[in-house]
Scaffold this motif. Structure first.
Motif, PDB file in Angstrom:
ATOM      1  N   HIS A 197       1.085  -3.101  -9.102  1.00  0.00           N
ATOM      2  CA  HIS A 197      -0.298  -2.822  -9.462  1.00  0.00           C
ATOM      3  C   HIS A 197      -0.462  -1.328  -9.705  1.00  0.00           C
ATOM      4  N   VAL A 198      -1.364  -0.968 -10.628  1.00  0.00           N
ATOM      5  CA  VAL A 198      -1.535   0.430 -11.010  1.00  0.00           C
ATOM      6  C   VAL A 198      -1.944   1.302  -9.824  1.00  0.00           C
ATOM      7  N   GLN A 199      -2.704   0.757  -8.859  1.00  0.00           N
ATOM      8  CA  GLN A 199      -3.102   1.554  -7.705  1.00  0.00           C
ATOM      9  C   GLN A 199      -1.907   1.846  -6.797  1.00  0.00           C
ATOM     10  N   MET A 200      -0.987   0.906  -6.705  1.00  0.00           N
ATOM     11  CA  MET A 200       0.235   1.129  -5.929  1.00  0.00           C
ATOM     12  C   MET A 200       1.128   2.148  -6.638  1.00  0.00           C
ATOM     13  N   GLN A 201       1.141   2.108  -7.959  1.00  0.00           N
ATOM     14  CA  GLN A 201       1.881   3.123  -8.714  1.00  0.00           C
ATOM     15  C   GLN A 201       1.335   4.513  -8.397  1.00  0.00           C
ATOM     16  N   ALA A 202       0.003   4.629  -8.390  1.00  0.00           N
ATOM     17  CA  ALA A 202      -0.635   5.917  -8.101  1.00  0.00           C
ATOM     18  C   ALA A 202      -0.297   6.391  -6.693  1.00  0.00           C
ATOM     19  N   LEU A 203      -0.283   5.477  -5.723  1.00  0.00           N
ATOM     20  CA  LEU A 203       0.038   5.840  -4.337  1.00  0.00           C
ATOM     21  C   LEU A 203       1.465   6.353  -4.222  1.00  0.00           C
ATOM     22  N   MET A 204       2.390   5.648  -4.845  1.00  0.00           N
ATOM     23  CA  MET A 204       3.794   6.070  -4.800  1.00  0.00           C
ATOM     24  C   MET A 204       3.951   7.466  -5.384  1.00  0.00           C
TER      25      MET A 204
END
Length: 339
Positions: free
Chosen positions: A133-140
């Motif tokens: 998910h794009v939000q998980m990409q941002a967190l990483m």
């Protein structure tokens, strides 16, 4: 604990740490602890608490972190939850300072875990993140070092960059259950990397090296490769005529090339090159001309890498044309010589 924190902790005595801890807990909580101490301990602590002054926020934060580290080790508790620490620290030092400390503790721990990806190729991590998910990409990306995050971002679709950067810019607090999800994602990423990574071979470079040393008709070999795949053959040719191969040339060949190829191309192409490489090329020129070249390079100022690479590619294209016409005896690899 990093070296700076370790030095700070070593510079304070156990009595100092105990005094700071009690002072940070408030009267009621400190009183509950003091009731459990002996007379001499109470007297020593009271004297120290009365005299202690100018305790910085960092010293207090490090003392509390040290306390919780010792607590986890000595009590048999595997790890205090964020909620437990948040409630305890809220009472001890107030919500504002507690929140900052918790962010440092949990954020730092997550950054340490993500360091396991430090040596993984950015394109491989990007390939894994494309399925998240794009939000998980941002967190990483937010928890990775900036250089690595930037390299990974460059591998992701360009139309997604703005959204990812906006999401990272708006990150403020990450809840504990989201941190747990991030840890699971990290483990999945490491597992994915383990499945994908094998022995790496740069096939194009290997073929270029082989063809360079081939005693037969090199042009015929390249033509045959073009029959299989034009793109791959072009990549092999480009590797064969790498800018670094100029180091393999005699002074006579270098003098010819520098005379035939425009000066402005050489000045740009030599920007940022290793000093030994530039010196070897300049040695083929008259001393005065070499000084002019060097002055132009120094006066030019920083240049975009893309511009320098384009100049080098153009030079090597000209070298290839001269070689094909038989105008120059260009060596694509170091050759053994007999004295």
């Amino acid at each position: 604990m990093n070296p700076a924190e370790a030095d700070m902790q070593q510079s304070m005595s156990d009595l100092d740490k105990a005094a700071i801890l009690l002072l940070s807990m408030g009267e009621e909580n400190a009183a509950n602890v003091i009731r459990k101490l002996g007379r001499q301990e109470v007297q020593a602590l009271s004297q120290r608490m009365a005299k202690i002054a100018n305790v910085s926020q960092d010293e207090m934060a490090d003392t509390l972190k040290h306390f919780f580290d010792c607590y986890r080790k000595e009590s048999g508790v595997n790890g205090a939850s964020r909620l437990y620490l948040e409630r305890a620290l809220d009472k001890a030092v107030g919500r504002k300072l507690a929140r900052g400390m918790l962010d440092d503790i949990y954020g730092g721990a997550m950054a340490d875990e993500l360091r396991r990806l430090e040596w993984v190729a950015p394109e491989l991590i990007a390939r894994f993140l494309e399925h998240e998910h794009v939000q998980m990409q941002a967190l990483m990306l937010a928890f990775l070092p900036p250089e690595q995050a930037s390299a990974i971002l460059a591998q992701l679709p360009a139309n997604r960059h703005e959204d990812l950067l906006y999401r990272i810019a708006n990150l403020r607090e990450v809840s504990e259950h989201v941190m747990d999800d991030l840890r699971l994602t990290l483990e999945s990423c490491i597992e994915y990397v383990g499945e994908q990574v094998g022995a790496r071979v740069n096939g194009v470079q290997k073929v270029a090296d082989i063809v360079n040393r081939y005693n037969g008709n090199k042009a015929e070999i390249i033509d045959l490769l073009k029959g299989h795949d034009q793109k791959t053959a072009a990549a092999i040719e480009e590797k064969m005529f790498d800018f670094a191969t100029l180091q393999n040339q005699t002074e006579e060949v270098l003098a010819l090339l520098m005379n035939e190829i425009p000066d402005e191309l050489w000045v740009i192409a030599l920007k940022g090159a290793q000093a030994e490489f530039v010196t070897s090329l300049m040695a083929s020129l008259p001393k005065r001309l070499a000084q002019v070249y060097q002055q132009q390079i120094d006066a030019m100022g920083p240049q975009p890498v893309r511009k320098v690479e384009a100049a080098r590619t153009e030079i090597m294209d000209m070298v290839r044309q001269m070689m094909n016409r038989g105008d120059v005896d260009y060596r694509l690899y170091p050759e053994a010589v007999l004295e």
